[in-house]
Design a protein around this motif. Sequence first.
Motif, PDB file in Angstrom:
ATOM      1  N   UNK A 110       0.922  -1.081   0.516  1.00  0.00           N
ATOM      2  CA  UNK A 110       0.167  -0.160   0.214  1.00  0.00           C
ATOM      3  C   UNK A 110       1.012   1.020   0.364  1.00  0.00           C
ATOM      4  N   UNK A 111       1.675   1.273   0.696  1.00  0.00           N
ATOM      5  CA  UNK A 111       2.716   2.578   0.475  1.00  0.00           C
ATOM      6  C   UNK A 111       3.727   2.352  -0.355  1.00  0.00           C
ATOM      7  N   UNK A 112       4.007   1.547  -1.233  1.00  0.00           N
ATOM      8  CA  UNK A 112       4.897   1.183  -2.145  1.00  0.00           C
ATOM      9  C   UNK A 112       4.479   1.909  -3.021  1.00  0.00           C
ATOM     10  N   UNK A 113       2.999   1.902  -3.492  1.00  0.00           N
ATOM     11  CA  UNK A 113       2.239   1.797  -4.678  1.00  0.00           C
ATOM     12  C   UNK A 113       2.368   3.553  -3.736  1.00  0.00           C
ATOM     13  N   UNK A 128       5.189   3.663 -13.711  1.00  0.00           N
ATOM     14  CA  UNK A 128       5.876   3.019 -12.449  1.00  0.00           C
ATOM     15  C   UNK A 128       4.730   1.529 -11.571  1.00  0.00           C
ATOM     16  N   UNK A 129       3.736   1.690 -11.613  1.00  0.00           N
ATOM     17  CA  UNK A 129       3.256   0.551 -11.135  1.00  0.00           C
ATOM     18  C   UNK A 129       3.587  -0.761 -11.839  1.00  0.00           C
ATOM     19  N   UNK A 130       3.752  -0.583 -13.561  1.00  0.00           N
ATOM     20  CA  UNK A 130       4.371  -1.879 -13.712  1.00  0.00           C
ATOM     21  C   UNK A 130       5.414  -2.051 -13.049  1.00  0.00           C
ATOM     22  N   UNK A 131       6.700  -1.048 -12.886  1.00  0.00           N
ATOM     23  CA  UNK A 131       7.566  -1.187 -12.370  1.00  0.00           C
ATOM     24  C   UNK A 131       7.689  -2.208 -10.986  1.00  0.00           C
ATOM     25  N   UNK A 132       6.933  -1.716  -9.717  1.00  0.00           N
ATOM     26  CA  UNK A 132       6.704  -2.710  -9.186  1.00  0.00           C
ATOM     27  C   UNK A 132       6.181  -3.597  -9.640  1.00  0.00           C
ATOM     28  N   UNK A 255       3.582  -4.291 -20.581  1.00  0.00           N
ATOM     29  CA  UNK A 255       2.572  -3.525 -21.876  1.00  0.00           C
ATOM     30  C   UNK A 255       2.000  -2.543 -21.367  1.00  0.00           C
ATOM     31  N   UNK A 256       1.043  -2.499 -20.269  1.00  0.00           N
ATOM     32  CA  UNK A 256       0.365  -1.520 -19.425  1.00  0.00           C
ATOM     33  C   UNK A 256       0.559  -0.577 -19.125  1.00  0.00           C
ATOM     34  N   UNK A 257       2.382  -1.031 -18.829  1.00  0.00           N
ATOM     35  CA  UNK A 257       3.263   0.980 -18.690  1.00  0.00           C
ATOM     36  C   UNK A 257       3.799   1.177 -19.876  1.00  0.00           C
ATOM     37  N   UNK A 258       3.216   0.950 -20.637  1.00  0.00           N
ATOM     38  CA  UNK A 258       3.583   1.677 -21.789  1.00  0.00           C
ATOM     39  C   UNK A 258       2.190   2.502 -22.317  1.00  0.00           C
ATOM     40  N   UNK A 304      -3.246  -9.856 -16.284  1.00  0.00           N
ATOM     41  CA  UNK A 304      -1.933  -8.994 -15.846  1.00  0.00           C
ATOM     42  C   UNK A 304      -1.577  -7.444 -16.327  1.00  0.00           C
ATOM     43  N   UNK A 305      -2.172  -7.331 -17.638  1.00  0.00           N
ATOM     44  CA  UNK A 305      -2.091  -6.397 -18.303  1.00  0.00           C
ATOM     45  C   UNK A 305      -3.387  -5.754 -18.335  1.00  0.00           C
ATOM     46  N   UNK A 306      -4.752  -6.092 -18.010  1.00  0.00           N
ATOM     47  CA  UNK A 306      -5.587  -5.381 -17.977  1.00  0.00           C
ATOM     48  C   UNK A 306      -5.428  -5.277 -16.045  1.00  0.00           C
ATOM     49  N   UNK A 307      -5.360  -5.924 -15.300  1.00  0.00           N
ATOM     50  CA  UNK A 307      -5.113  -5.725 -14.265  1.00  0.00           C
ATOM     51  C   UNK A 307      -4.562  -4.740 -13.620  1.00  0.00           C
ATOM     52  N   UNK A 308      -3.237  -4.295 -14.220  1.00  0.00           N
ATOM     53  CA  UNK A 308      -2.163  -3.869 -14.056  1.00  0.00           C
ATOM     54  C   UNK A 308      -2.366  -1.801 -14.483  1.00  0.00           C
TER      55      UNK A 308
END
Length: 403
Positions: A110-113, A128-132, A255-258, A304-308
């Motif tokens: 939670x804090x990391x996000x 940033x979310x995809x890297x995490x 892919x989601x990160x891009x 995971x693409x849609x979820x991310x």
Amino acid sequence: MPFALYMLGLAVFAQGTSEFMLSGLGPDIAADLDVSLSTASTLTSAFAVGMVIGAPVMAVLSRRWPRRTALLAFLVAFLLVHVVGALTTSFAVLLATRVVGALANAGFLAVALVTAVAMVEPHAKGRATSALLGGVTIACVAGVPGGALLGQFWGWRSAFWAVALVSLPAVLAILRSVPAGAPDAAVTGVRGELRSLREPRLGVTLLLGALVNGATFCTFTYLAPLITDVAGFREAWVPALLALFGVGSFLGVTLAGRFADRRPVPFLLGGAALLLAGWVLFAVTAANPVAAVALVLVQGALSFGVGSALITQVLYAATRAPTLAGGFATAALNVGAAIGPVGGGIALSAGLGHRSPLWVSALLVALALLVGAVALLSRRQAPSGNESRWSSPQVNSATQRRG
């Protein structure tokens, strides 16, 4: 991306490995601690419950700490309970460590996000979310099969030691590279942040995240019997195909990160439609080994693409909950991770066969698409004064710059 962000991802990798590795260690734990396999399986349930409860609760409790302090406290607690788990000979103690570990995991994520998106430009939250979350997908690829192999060669305790050892460099890196920052309690009030859950865009996005993640874990939980009993693979192939699902999930998060930052609505609608079609196709063609291999990879990527992308949208939508946004997102994901396997289990108990979790996954994604379509229709019909609730991240950011 900042170096500290990848160190957060390393910690998430260790935590993801811990969460999933028990699927291959249950029989050894049951035999070593002299409990039944069904009793040993409560370790997984305890972790899931701890994650659901822990995400919002730990996020609220840690608001008075600087973010670096909160991250270190949660990660050190996570590391120590795995040391205790590796040493104990008591199942009750091991169960307690799983609950405490889940609370620490939930608080850290939670804090990391929130910390991750604060490290980057306003328009780069998706990257940033995809890297995490890449740490979770790598756990599926390497961590979970690796934990199973460690359990086979050196016993289940070695997997717990491995998680603790992987967490250690992340502790040191966070101590050196994450800015101390100010306590989040100084930024905004917790009651105001909790009231933000009433906002339509945030509530709908959290619901969509729970439904899509529920579909993912519904099939992932029962993927092994589907592969062996329906597709006809030998049991020796199960770790490889689970790892293939992890490879797909890593590709999907990347892919989601891009694309999720730039055109989130087309990405989510198109991805969810393909995800639904994929679950239906998988259910129909599961007996074909070639189709099963291909769809394990594809569905891992789409899920995971849609979820991310949905997690990213939670962080964009939670403009009135800047410190609890990560807790909201983490809780929604774990609600899905809890309800999905239950739905698949009900279908299996009803005698609907090993393909039935695939149909349950399809049903959950279809429901998500229906909810999303209704939300979009409501946005278009809303009075002009309410459109800001549903505006895109780009529009919100532009408005803030003009202000």
